[in-house]
Every structure is written in C-alpha cells, then in structure tokens.
Design a protein around this motif. Structure first.
Motif, PDB file in Angstrom:
ATOM      1  N   SER A 217      43.739  29.819  44.854  1.00 22.92           N
ATOM      2  CA  SER A 217      43.079  29.645  46.141  1.00 22.92           C
ATOM      3  C   SER A 217      42.940  30.941  46.909  1.00 22.92           C
ATOM      4  O   SER A 217      42.094  31.058  47.780  1.00 22.92           O
ATOM      5  CB  SER A 217      43.878  28.627  46.981  1.00 22.92           C
ATOM      6  N   ASP A 218      43.773  31.953  46.603  1.00 19.86           N
ATOM      7  CA  ASP A 218      43.736  33.192  47.359  1.00 19.86           C
ATOM      8  C   ASP A 218      42.898  34.278  46.689  1.00 19.86           C
ATOM      9  O   ASP A 218      42.950  35.442  47.084  1.00 19.86           O
ATOM     10  CB  ASP A 218      45.155  33.717  47.596  1.00 19.86           C
ATOM     11  N   LEU A 219      42.138  33.938  45.658  1.00 23.99           N
ATOM     12  CA  LEU A 219      41.305  34.926  44.990  1.00 23.99           C
ATOM     13  C   LEU A 219      40.151  35.355  45.887  1.00 23.99           C
ATOM     14  O   LEU A 219      39.628  34.559  46.666  1.00 23.99           O
ATOM     15  CB  LEU A 219      40.726  34.354  43.688  1.00 23.99           C
ATOM     16  N   PRO A 220      39.722  36.621  45.802  1.00 28.14           N
ATOM     17  CA  PRO A 220      38.513  37.033  46.522  1.00 28.14           C
ATOM     18  C   PRO A 220      37.329  36.192  46.059  1.00 28.14           C
ATOM     19  O   PRO A 220      37.270  35.767  44.900  1.00 28.14           O
ATOM     20  CB  PRO A 220      38.348  38.501  46.140  1.00 28.14           C
ATOM     21  N   VAL A 221      36.388  35.966  46.939  1.00 22.29           N
ATOM     22  CA  VAL A 221      35.252  35.097  46.627  1.00 22.29           C
ATOM     23  C   VAL A 221      34.130  35.908  46.010  1.00 22.29           C
ATOM     24  O   VAL A 221      33.691  36.924  46.558  1.00 22.29           O
ATOM     25  CB  VAL A 221      34.756  34.394  47.910  1.00 22.29           C
ATOM     26  N   LEU A 222      33.641  35.461  44.865  1.00 19.25           N
ATOM     27  CA  LEU A 222      32.507  36.106  44.219  1.00 19.25           C
ATOM     28  C   LEU A 222      31.233  35.847  45.011  1.00 19.25           C
ATOM     29  O   LEU A 222      31.125  34.873  45.756  1.00 19.25           O
ATOM     30  CB  LEU A 222      32.341  35.585  42.790  1.00 19.25           C
ATOM     31  N   THR A 223      30.259  36.719  44.830  1.00 22.61           N
ATOM     32  CA  THR A 223      28.988  36.575  45.517  1.00 22.61           C
ATOM     33  C   THR A 223      28.371  35.198  45.311  1.00 22.61           C
ATOM     34  O   THR A 223      28.456  34.632  44.223  1.00 22.61           O
ATOM     35  CB  THR A 223      27.994  37.659  45.059  1.00 22.61           C
ATOM     36  N   ALA A 224      27.743  34.687  46.356  1.00 29.37           N
ATOM     37  CA  ALA A 224      27.062  33.398  46.260  1.00 29.37           C
ATOM     38  C   ALA A 224      25.633  33.554  45.759  1.00 29.37           C
ATOM     39  O   ALA A 224      24.950  32.557  45.496  1.00 29.37           O
ATOM     40  CB  ALA A 224      27.051  32.717  47.634  1.00 29.37           C
ATOM     41  N   HIS A 225      25.160  34.793  45.599  1.00 33.83           N
ATOM     42  CA  HIS A 225      23.770  35.033  45.225  1.00 33.83           C
ATOM     43  C   HIS A 225      23.534  34.972  43.723  1.00 33.83           C
ATOM     44  O   HIS A 225      22.403  34.759  43.273  1.00 33.83           O
ATOM     45  CB  HIS A 225      23.320  36.405  45.736  1.00 33.83           C
ATOM     46  N   VAL A 226      24.584  35.169  42.930  1.00 32.09           N
ATOM     47  CA  VAL A 226      24.458  35.242  41.478  1.00 32.09           C
ATOM     48  C   VAL A 226      25.646  34.526  40.847  1.00 32.09           C
ATOM     49  O   VAL A 226      26.777  34.662  41.333  1.00 32.09           O
ATOM     50  CB  VAL A 226      24.433  36.712  40.987  1.00 32.09           C
ATOM     51  N   ALA A 227      25.401  33.771  39.783  1.00 28.61           N
ATOM     52  CA  ALA A 227      26.491  33.134  39.050  1.00 28.61           C
ATOM     53  C   ALA A 227      27.138  34.165  38.135  1.00 28.61           C
ATOM     54  O   ALA A 227      26.512  34.672  37.203  1.00 28.61           O
ATOM     55  CB  ALA A 227      25.959  31.957  38.235  1.00 28.61           C
ATOM     56  N   LEU A 228      28.387  34.494  38.402  1.00 25.91           N
ATOM     57  CA  LEU A 228      29.120  35.475  37.614  1.00 25.91           C
ATOM     58  C   LEU A 228      30.277  34.790  36.906  1.00 25.91           C
ATOM     59  O   LEU A 228      31.394  34.727  37.423  1.00 25.91           O
ATOM     60  CB  LEU A 228      29.629  36.615  38.507  1.00 25.91           C
ATOM     61  N   LYS A 229      29.999  34.266  35.732  1.00 25.32           N
ATOM     62  CA  LYS A 229      31.046  33.609  34.961  1.00 25.32           C
ATOM     63  C   LYS A 229      31.634  34.530  33.901  1.00 25.32           C
ATOM     64  O   LYS A 229      32.812  34.443  33.584  1.00 25.32           O
ATOM     65  CB  LYS A 229      30.484  32.346  34.302  1.00 25.32           C
ATOM     66  N   ARG A 230      30.790  35.392  33.337  1.00 26.42           N
ATOM     67  CA  ARG A 230      31.246  36.304  32.292  1.00 26.42           C
ATOM     68  C   ARG A 230      30.922  37.737  32.702  1.00 26.42           C
ATOM     69  O   ARG A 230      29.774  38.072  32.979  1.00 26.42           O
ATOM     70  CB  ARG A 230      30.580  35.968  30.953  1.00 26.42           C
ATOM     71  N   VAL A 231      31.937  38.578  32.714  1.00 25.40           N
ATOM     72  CA  VAL A 231      31.801  39.959  33.175  1.00 25.40           C
ATOM     73  C   VAL A 231      32.396  40.893  32.131  1.00 25.40           C
ATOM     74  O   VAL A 231      33.519  40.680  31.672  1.00 25.40           O
ATOM     75  CB  VAL A 231      32.528  40.163  34.530  1.00 25.40           C
ATOM     76  N   ILE A 232      31.643  41.909  31.772  1.00 23.80           N
ATOM     77  CA  ILE A 232      32.147  42.966  30.889  1.00 23.80           C
ATOM     78  C   ILE A 232      32.047  44.282  31.640  1.00 23.80           C
ATOM     79  O   ILE A 232      31.032  44.573  32.274  1.00 23.80           O
ATOM     80  CB  ILE A 232      31.356  43.056  29.573  1.00 23.80           C
ATOM     81  N   MET A 233      33.100  45.076  31.583  1.00 24.82           N
ATOM     82  CA  MET A 233      33.097  46.384  32.219  1.00 24.82           C
ATOM     83  C   MET A 233      33.331  47.453  31.165  1.00 24.82           C
ATOM     84  O   MET A 233      34.307  47.394  30.404  1.00 24.82           O
ATOM     85  CB  MET A 233      34.179  46.466  33.300  1.00 24.82           C
ATOM     86  N   LEU A 234      32.425  48.415  31.089  1.00 22.68           N
ATOM     87  CA  LEU A 234      32.536  49.541  30.175  1.00 22.68           C
ATOM     88  C   LEU A 234      33.034  50.754  30.948  1.00 22.68           C
ATOM     89  O   LEU A 234      32.477  51.108  31.991  1.00 22.68           O
ATOM     90  CB  LEU A 234      31.177  49.846  29.546  1.00 22.68           C
ATOM     91  N   VAL A 235      34.057  51.409  30.437  1.00 18.74           N
ATOM     92  CA  VAL A 235      34.662  52.558  31.116  1.00 18.74           C
ATOM     93  C   VAL A 235      34.641  53.758  30.178  1.00 18.74           C
ATOM     94  O   VAL A 235      35.121  53.682  29.046  1.00 18.74           O
ATOM     95  CB  VAL A 235      36.115  52.253  31.536  1.00 18.74           C
ATOM     96  N   ASN A 236      34.068  54.852  30.664  1.00 21.89           N
ATOM     97  CA  ASN A 236      34.083  56.098  29.907  1.00 21.89           C
ATOM     98  C   ASN A 236      35.136  57.021  30.521  1.00 21.89           C
ATOM     99  O   ASN A 236      34.895  57.653  31.554  1.00 21.89           O
ATOM    100  CB  ASN A 236      32.710  56.770  29.953  1.00 21.89           C
ATOM    101  N   PRO A 237      36.314  57.124  29.922  1.00 17.60           N
ATOM    102  CA  PRO A 237      37.399  57.904  30.523  1.00 17.60           C
ATOM    103  C   PRO A 237      37.141  59.408  30.493  1.00 17.60           C
ATOM    104  O   PRO A 237      37.879  60.165  31.130  1.00 17.60           O
ATOM    105  CB  PRO A 237      38.615  57.539  29.659  1.00 17.60           C
TER     106      PRO A 237
END
Length: 328
Positions: A24-44
């Motif tokens: 219940s205390d999670l930050p709320v995702l944007t209401a404009h787009v459905a974000l169910k699956r997220v991948i983040m690419l990081v170039n160290p």
C-alpha cells in the motif's frame, strides 16, 4: 508476479531482478500509461554512471508495482542484450547511458517499438535534459515512472557516403562543432580545459566553408549549419521540421563574438545567424566536415544529406513544459 525473461548470452547469469508483491505504501505509477513490464539497461562505462548504479536502479524499481529487470550493458554483448530487451516487448525500456548509446537504442526501437526513457547517464545529456529537465538520473527515473506520458519524439537523419547518423536534439556541422567541447567544459566548471578547446576552435574556425541547400532551395555558403529538433527548439512547431541556423561571421572579429555567444548562450540574437524551418538539407565542403551529433563529435564525408523524421520513436516522459531543456 511473473518476471520478464531475457535469455542471457551463454555462460552468463540472467540479469533479472524480481520485485515483491504490491504494497500500500508503494509510489504510484503514472496513470497515463500502463506500465506492467519494465526493463532498464545500464551502461556502467558511461561518463555519468558509477559502480553503484545497477544496485541503485534495482532498489528504485523495486519500489513500484511492476515486473522489472535491470540489465548491465557490456562491450562484448551489447547488441545481444539490447536485441533481447527489445524482443521481450516491455512497456518501457529505460536506458541509463550516454547520448550515443541512448540514441542507438531509440533508433532500434523506432516509432513502433516500446517506449524509451533515456536517462542522463553521459556527459552532455542533451535529450534527457530536454525530456526531464534534470541531470540527476534517479530524479529522471522517478519522473518517468510517476508522471510519464507517451511523447512522440521527432529527429533527423544524416547520411554521408560511409554512414547513417540519427539525432533527436541537435546536429552541428562545420566550424561551430569545434566549439562544443569548450562549451561543455565551461558547463562542468573546467575553465582551463575550456580555454584550450576555445583556442583550438578559433584557430580552425576558417578552415573551410559549407555550401548548403534547405528544402531544395539554391545553395548558399556558411561557416556552420546547426539543425535543431522541435523537441528542444524554441522557434519551430512539432511538425514544422528542423530549425536550421546558418552562422556567417564576416571576419575574425565577428567570429570571436559569435563564438562567445555560442559558449554563453544568446547565439540566435547574433546578426550573423539566420534561422528557418526545414524538412531536408544538403551540405558539402572541400574537405571532411566536423560535426557534433547529439553531443557526439564525428567527422562526416565532404557531402551529406539531412532529413527530418517527424516520428522517430516514442518516449516516456512528463508533458513538456515551456522552454524546459530547450536549446539556448
């Protein structure tokens, strides 16, 4: 929740980070787009990414009610991991890397691919600053996830005899490109280095002029040509094309004045600069053309063609605000 599965290269462990169930205390995702699956690419290896970035990114994404994974990009398997991330079909592909890497991935995604969130992980961070108005990638990440909308990003393509370059912010062709390193050094407070770059640029400023055409109009000559995407331009609309600025100092004195304005902003007000909107351009010179394309320096062949791309890719970013990230 199910995880996003990406097949890693042989002999490597999958870079998958599962997150706990919703709370219940999670930050709320944007209401404009459905974000169910997220991948983040990081170039160290990027200039604005430190060794803690992978862990920090994982911790931030764990705060949100979505399936997420963080993937490290390495030189050896860069293409494999980018292709796998795109093939997984995430709702958004977040990229923490330099301008060049982010631009490459956005180009591969194209207008029909997943949303792209290019975070400021490089040196100049032109597109991330235009989209999120911050140089802090952690702030930009949360802005994208919590306030993001779907934004169609325009850009341009530059083709010469050897290669194809894409840009989503600005391309500087000709002697003005030589001033970009000096301006960046000033922005980061490296005044001694800025002076070295400025002296070098001034010595080479009259090394050769460009002949150019805009939308097929008869060619002219100019010291340098700047092409700016409507994403960050203050003077052209989204569908009008690229803002083209021709810089034509008449002598060394005007060149010094224009260089100072290019370093400290206000260059559009210089009387030796002409701006207009264009959807195509051709440039040629007697020798190879120095260029800075979305912050990345390069040398073009002596002839090149530029084309406006009105729908290059789709970004996940807050709605644009007046003058945020605009080219000055």
């Amino acid at each position: 929740m199910s995880e996003i599965l990406i097949d890693p290269p042989a002999g490597r462990a999958a870079d998958i980070r599962a997150r706990p169930g919703p709370a219940s205390d999670l930050p709320v995702l944007t209401a404009h787009v459905a974000l169910k699956r997220v991948i983040m690419l990081v170039n160290p290896m990027s200039g604005g990414v430190d060794s803690q970035a992978l862990a920090d990114a994982t911790a931030i994404l764990t705060d949100y009610d979505c399936d997420s994974s963080v993937v490290e990009l390495t030189h050896d398997d860069f293409d494999v991991r980018v292709d796998a991330a795109l093939a997984a079909g995430p709702d958004v592909l977040i990229v923490l890397a330099g301008d060049g890497t982010a631009g490459t991935i956005a180009s591969r995604a194209g207008p029909g691919g997943p949303l792209i969130a290019p975070l400021p992980g490089g040196t100049m961070n032109m597109l991330p600053r235009a989209l999120y108005d911050t140089a802090d990638w952690k702030v930009a990440l949360r802005l994208a996830l919590e306030q993001g909308t779907i934004r169609s990003i325009a850009g341009g393509e530059i083709r010469d005899a050897d290669s194809l370059h894409t840009f989503y912010c600005a391309a500087i062709l000709g002697s003005a490109a030589l001033w970009a390193p000096a301006r960046e050094a000033i922005r980061t407070g490296q005044m001694r280095l800025a002076w070295v770059y400025a002296r070098r640029a001034l010595r080479r400023a009259f090394g050769g002029r460009l002949r150019y055409t805009l939308d097929g109009v008869a060619g002219r000559q100019t010291e340098a040509l700047v092409l700016i995407s409507p994403t960050i331009s203050r003077t052209v609309g989204e569908d009008a094309g690229l803002e083209a600025a021709a810089m034509n100092p008449a002598d060394a004195g005007q060149a010094v004045r224009l260089a100072a304005r290019a370093l400290f902003n206000g260059w559009r007000q210089d009387p030796s600069v002409r701006t207009t909107a264009t959807r195509s351009a051709d440039v040629r010179a007697r020798s190879r053309i120095p260029a800075v394309i979305d912050g990345e320096p390069t040398l073009l062949r002596h002839e090149a063609t530029i084309r406006f791309v009105p729908r290059a890719f789709r970004a996940l970013a807050p709605p644009p605000t007046t003058a945020a990230g605009a080219v000055t």
